[in-house]
Design an enzyme around this catalytic site. Structure first.
Site, PDB file in Angstrom:
ATOM      1  N   LYS A  70       0.854  -1.189   0.000  1.00  0.00           N
ATOM      2  CA  LYS A  70       0.000   0.000   0.000  1.00  0.00           C
ATOM      3  C   LYS A  70       0.889   1.238   0.000  1.00  0.00           C
ATOM      4  CE  LYS A  70       0.816   1.388   4.439  1.00  0.00           C
ATOM      5  NZ  LYS A  70       1.495   2.656   4.783  1.00  0.00           N
ATOM      6  N   ASP A 117      -2.843  -1.188  10.424  1.00  0.00           N
ATOM      7  CA  ASP A 117      -2.996  -1.246   8.969  1.00  0.00           C
ATOM      8  C   ASP A 117      -3.695  -2.509   8.484  1.00  0.00           C
ATOM      9  OD1 ASP A 117      -1.765   1.188   8.620  1.00  0.00           O
ATOM     10  OD2 ASP A 117       0.165   0.369   7.970  1.00  0.00           O
TER      11      ASP A 117
END
Length: 293
Positions: free
Chosen positions: A16, A141
Site C-alpha cells: 500500500k 494497517d
C-alpha cells in the site's frame, strides 16, 4: 493464484501507499489519530497455504529477523483458529518481496492475506466485518487490507471509506535503511495537530490532477524521517528533482506517480547505483476480496 481443497498457492499480499498522511491528534493510550488515503498496488509478497491434518499452524519458510512466534502471519492464523475453534491446521510459505521498515505495509498485508486465505481454505465463511474486528488486534494497517478497497482512513486507520482512484503507475524507491515506525511516532518533533480534512476535499483536489500527489496534503512524518535518516532525505531530494514525489507511511520508501509504465520505467532506469526501485500498477481491489462477504 491456484486453488484446491488442500491448498491455496500464489496469494498476493499487496503493498500500500499513503497518498497523504496527516497526524491529527494523540490519544491517552499513545495511539495517534490520523487521516490518510490508502492506495493498493499490484506488487507485494506472495503467500502459499497448505492444509495440515494435525491442527498445527507452522511457517514453512524462514523470514530473516522475524521469529516464527512473532510473525504476524502466524499470529493471524492462530488468532483465527482461536476465534473459530477450527481443528484445521496450515503450513504457510512466504515469498518476501517487500522490504521491511519501508512504509509499504508488508507485514500487515501478509497478515490480512492470511486471514482472507484461511477464511476460504478452512471454510469458515466469516464476514468481512468479523475479519476486520480480528485484524485490528494485529495492527492498525491490517483492517485496511481486509477491507480490500482503496480507502480514506481515519481514527488510528481502522475507520475506512472506499474511494475510487484513477489507474496509475507508481515508482517506489526504497533506500537501504530500516525506519522503525514506533520511533517516528514517538519523536517530539512529529506534528500531531494537523487540521482535519474531508474525503470531499481530497477527491476535489485529486480530480484536478495538477501536480498530484503533492497537490493535496503532505506526509507529516516525512520531515522527521528525513532529519534522522540521510538515506531517505537523499531519495526524496533526487526523486523530487525529477517529478512530484512523497514518502509513504513512516518510510523509508518514497513514491512518484505516472500515467504510464513507460514513464515510470524511464525514471527507474536512471536511479543512482544501489537504490532499489520497483514499478507497479495501482489496484482497485485486493486480489482475495471475494474470500469474504
Amino acid at each position: 493464484m491456484t486453488d484446491s481443497t488442500r491448498s491455496l498457492r500464489n496469494c498476493l499480499a499487496p503493498a500500500k501507499l499513503n497518498l497523504f498522511l496527516h497526524i491529527t491528534g494523540r490519544r491517552p493510550n499513545g495511539y495517534h489519530d490520523l487521516q490518510s488515503v490508502f492506495q493498493l498496488l499490484n506488487w507485494g509478497d506472495t503467500l502459499h497455504f497448505t492444509l495440515r491434518d494435525d491442527g498445527r499452524v507452522a511457517r514453512a519458510t524462514d523470514v530473516p529477523g522475524v521469529p516464527e512466534e512473532s510473525d504476524l502471519v502466524v499470529r493471524a492464523a492462530n488468532l483465527l483458529k482461536a476465534h473459530t475453534g477450527t481443528v484445521a491446521g496450515v503450513d504457510i510459505e512466504i515469498d518476501k518481496c517487500l522490504p521491511m521498515g519501508a512504509g509499504l505495509g508488508g507485514g500487515s498485508s501478509d497478515a490480512a492475506t492470511t486471514l482472507l486465505a484461511l477464511n476460504r481454505l478452512w471454510q469458515l465463511d466469516l464476514s468481512r466485518a468479523e475479519l476486520q474486528s480480528l485484524a485490528v488486534k494485529l495492527g492498525a494497517d491490517v483492517p485496511f487490507f481486509v477491507f480490500g478497497k482503496n480507502a480514506f482512513a481515519e481514527g488510528i486507520g481502522e475507520e475506512l471509506a472506499e474511494v475510487q482512484l484513477p489507474t496509475r503507475w507508481f515508482l517506489v524507491v526504497t533506500p537501504r535503511v530500516h525506519v522503525p515506525t514506533a520511533e517516528i511516532f514517538s519523536d517530539e518533533l512529529l506534528t500531531r495537530d494537523t487540521k482535519p480534512v474531508t474525503i470531499a476535499d481530497f477527491l476535489a483536489r485529486r480530480n484536478s490532477d495538477a501536480g498530484w500527489p503533492d497537490s493535496f496534503g503532505r506526509n507529516d512524518m516525512q520531515q522527521v524521517v528525513t532529519s534522522k535518516y540521510a538515506e531517505v532525505a537523499q531519495v526524496v531530494k533526487w526523486l523530487y528533482n525529477v517529478t512530484p514525489s512523497r514518502m509513504t507511511g513512516s518510510g523509508a520508501s518514497v513514491f512518484a506517480v505516472f500515467r504510464s509504465r513507460h514513464e515510470a520505467e524511464a525514471v527507474k532506469a536512471n536511479l543512482p547505483t544501489g537504490w532499489n526501485g520497483a514499478v507497479a500498477e495501482s489496484l482497485n481491489e485486493h486480489p482475495l476480496f471475494a474470500f469474504a462477504s
